[in-house]
Structures are given as C-alpha cells and as structure tokens.
Design a protein around this motif. Structure first.
Motif, mmCIF file in Angstrom:
data_model
loop_
_atom_site.group_PDB
_atom_site.id
_atom_site.type_symbol
_atom_site.label_atom_id
_atom_site.label_comp_id
_atom_site.label_asym_id
_atom_site.label_seq_id
_atom_site.Cartn_x
_atom_site.Cartn_y
_atom_site.Cartn_z
ATOM 1 N N GLN A 187 74.033 -59.522 76.943
ATOM 2 C CA GLN A 187 74.615 -58.646 77.945
ATOM 3 C C GLN A 187 73.480 -57.960 78.698
ATOM 4 O O GLN A 187 73.063 -56.856 78.354
ATOM 5 N N TRP A 188 72.965 -58.648 79.698
ATOM 6 C CA TRP A 188 71.830 -58.155 80.460
ATOM 7 C C TRP A 188 72.222 -56.983 81.352
ATOM 8 O O TRP A 188 73.246 -57.028 82.020
ATOM 9 N N GLY A 234 51.208 -58.647 82.687
ATOM 10 C CA GLY A 234 52.239 -59.330 83.452
ATOM 11 C C GLY A 234 53.477 -59.692 82.663
ATOM 12 O O GLY A 234 54.459 -60.166 83.224
ATOM 13 N N GLU A 235 53.460 -59.472 81.352
ATOM 14 C CA GLU A 235 54.641 -59.721 80.520
ATOM 15 C C GLU A 235 55.327 -58.384 80.251
ATOM 16 O O GLU A 235 54.694 -57.433 79.795
ATOM 17 N N VAL A 236 56.626 -58.324 80.560
ATOM 18 C CA VAL A 236 57.376 -57.088 80.348
ATOM 19 C C VAL A 236 58.077 -57.162 78.995
ATOM 20 O O VAL A 236 58.764 -58.134 78.686
ATOM 21 N N LEU A 237 57.879 -56.109 78.214
ATOM 22 C CA LEU A 237 58.444 -56.006 76.872
ATOM 23 C C LEU A 237 59.321 -54.761 76.816
ATOM 24 O O LEU A 237 59.049 -53.774 77.518
ATOM 25 N N ALA A 238 60.357 -54.786 75.992
ATOM 26 C CA ALA A 238 61.273 -53.649 75.877
ATOM 27 C C ALA A 238 61.428 -53.255 74.410
ATOM 28 O O ALA A 238 61.604 -54.113 73.537
ATOM 29 N N TYR A 239 61.337 -51.952 74.174
ATOM 30 C CA TYR A 239 61.441 -51.402 72.822
ATOM 31 C C TYR A 239 62.318 -50.163 72.829
ATOM 32 O O TYR A 239 62.438 -49.474 73.850
ATOM 33 N N LYS A 240 62.867 -49.848 71.664
ATOM 34 C CA LYS A 240 63.547 -48.563 71.488
ATOM 35 C C LYS A 240 62.494 -47.494 71.751
ATOM 36 O O LYS A 240 61.382 -47.548 71.212
ATOM 37 N N ALA A 299 62.427 -53.982 68.942
ATOM 38 C CA ALA A 299 62.376 -54.675 70.233
ATOM 39 C C ALA A 299 63.774 -55.022 70.738
ATOM 40 O O ALA A 299 64.699 -55.230 69.953
ATOM 41 N N TYR A 300 63.893 -55.058 72.061
ATOM 42 C CA TYR A 300 65.107 -55.529 72.734
ATOM 43 C C TYR A 300 64.750 -56.758 73.557
ATOM 44 O O TYR A 300 63.639 -56.845 74.102
ATOM 45 N N PRO A 301 65.683 -57.702 73.704
ATOM 46 C CA PRO A 301 65.445 -58.827 74.614
ATOM 47 C C PRO A 301 65.248 -58.314 76.042
ATOM 48 O O PRO A 301 65.945 -57.396 76.479
ATOM 49 N N CYS A 302 64.302 -58.910 76.733
ATOM 50 C CA CYS A 302 63.956 -58.477 78.083
ATOM 51 C C CYS A 302 63.633 -59.709 78.919
ATOM 52 O O CYS A 302 63.060 -60.678 78.418
ATOM 53 N N ASP A 307 63.070 -62.545 91.450
ATOM 54 C CA ASP A 307 62.916 -61.501 92.469
ATOM 55 C C ASP A 307 62.255 -60.224 91.905
ATOM 56 O O ASP A 307 62.096 -59.239 92.615
ATOM 57 N N GLY A 308 61.860 -60.237 90.617
ATOM 58 C CA GLY A 308 61.185 -59.103 89.993
ATOM 59 C C GLY A 308 62.101 -58.108 89.315
ATOM 60 O O GLY A 308 61.628 -57.094 88.790
ATOM 61 N N THR A 309 63.397 -58.387 89.277
ATOM 62 C CA THR A 309 64.338 -57.496 88.610
ATOM 63 C C THR A 309 64.166 -57.609 87.102
ATOM 64 O O THR A 309 64.206 -58.709 86.546
ATOM 65 N N ILE A 310 63.991 -56.462 86.437
ATOM 66 C CA ILE A 310 63.851 -56.417 84.985
ATOM 67 C C ILE A 310 65.202 -56.114 84.375
ATOM 68 O O ILE A 310 65.874 -55.158 84.767
ATOM 69 N N SER A 311 65.600 -56.927 83.388
ATOM 70 C CA SER A 311 66.878 -56.735 82.694
ATOM 71 C C SER A 311 66.625 -56.665 81.193
ATOM 72 O O SER A 311 65.726 -57.328 80.671
ATOM 73 N N VAL A 312 67.442 -55.859 80.515
ATOM 74 C CA VAL A 312 67.322 -55.666 79.078
ATOM 75 C C VAL A 312 68.706 -55.789 78.455
ATOM 76 O O VAL A 312 69.717 -55.436 79.064
ATOM 77 N N ASP A 313 68.736 -56.286 77.217
ATOM 78 C CA ASP A 313 69.978 -56.360 76.446
ATOM 79 C C ASP A 313 69.842 -55.454 75.229
ATOM 80 O O ASP A 313 69.024 -55.731 74.356
#
Length: 108
Positions: A8-9, A40-46, A92-95, A100-106
């Motif tokens: 669920q992005w 250049g790699e986007v990562l997502a965390y709590k 970690a969360y999926p990212c 187009d450069g839009t960052i999405s997280v689940d």
C-alpha cells in the motif's frame, strides 16, 4: 495457503526535496517515517530510536552512519543494523522512487 498482502504505497515526498546525504521526517498514515538519501538510494525507517523512542531526524547523518541525538546510539543506514550497540537495529519500511522522482513508502 497464505495470502500475499499487496503493498500500500503512499506518496510522501519528492527526490528534489531530499538531496543525497540528507534525511527528513514525514508522516505516513499517522506514523513518523525517516527518509534517508544515501548515495542516491532512498531508504525509509521508523523515525524512532529503538533505545527510548527518540526521534531520529533530530540526530546526525554522516555518510552511512546515523547517530541518535539523545544517547548517541549509532546505526548503519545502508543495512539498518546497529553499530553501537550492535544488538539493536532500525525498523525499515519498503520504499520506492518513481521515474518522476516521487518517493513512496508502505507502512502497513
């Protein structure tokens, strides 16, 4: 038989707003999420240190090392593993980043 739960992005930011070597906090479905742009790699965390739940975006990012501002715990943002102490890690969360450069997280 197990069911696969579809991701669920949620669009949260743009790559134009998160330069390499930077981090920022965003709100996703009521949860604070830390976005990190490492080489250049986007990562997502709590956005909470596993020690006492302090906000990690108040900390310091130096290369791949994230240091919590409150008690100086250190984490490797590339692996989410603890550096000091090594017994804890980031959640970690999926990212993903769209063309187009839009960052999405689940966060589900």
């Amino acid at each position: 038989m197990s069911e696969t739960i579809p991701q669920q992005w949620q669009e949260v930011s743009s790559l134009d707003d998160l330069w390499e070597g930077e981090m920022t906090a965003v709100e996703v479905k009521g949860k604070s999420v830390l976005l990190v742009n490492h080489d250049g790699e986007v990562l997502a965390y709590k956005n909470r240190c596993p020690h006492q739940e302090w906000a990690l975006d108040d900390g310091d990012l130096d290369g791949n090392k994230l240091t919590c501002a409150q008690h100086l715990w250190e984490f490797d943002v590339c692996t989410a593993k603890g550096i000091n102490p090594s017994t804890h890690s980031l959640s970690a969360y999926p990212c993903q980043v769209a063309e187009d450069g839009t960052i999405s997280v689940d966060v589900s």
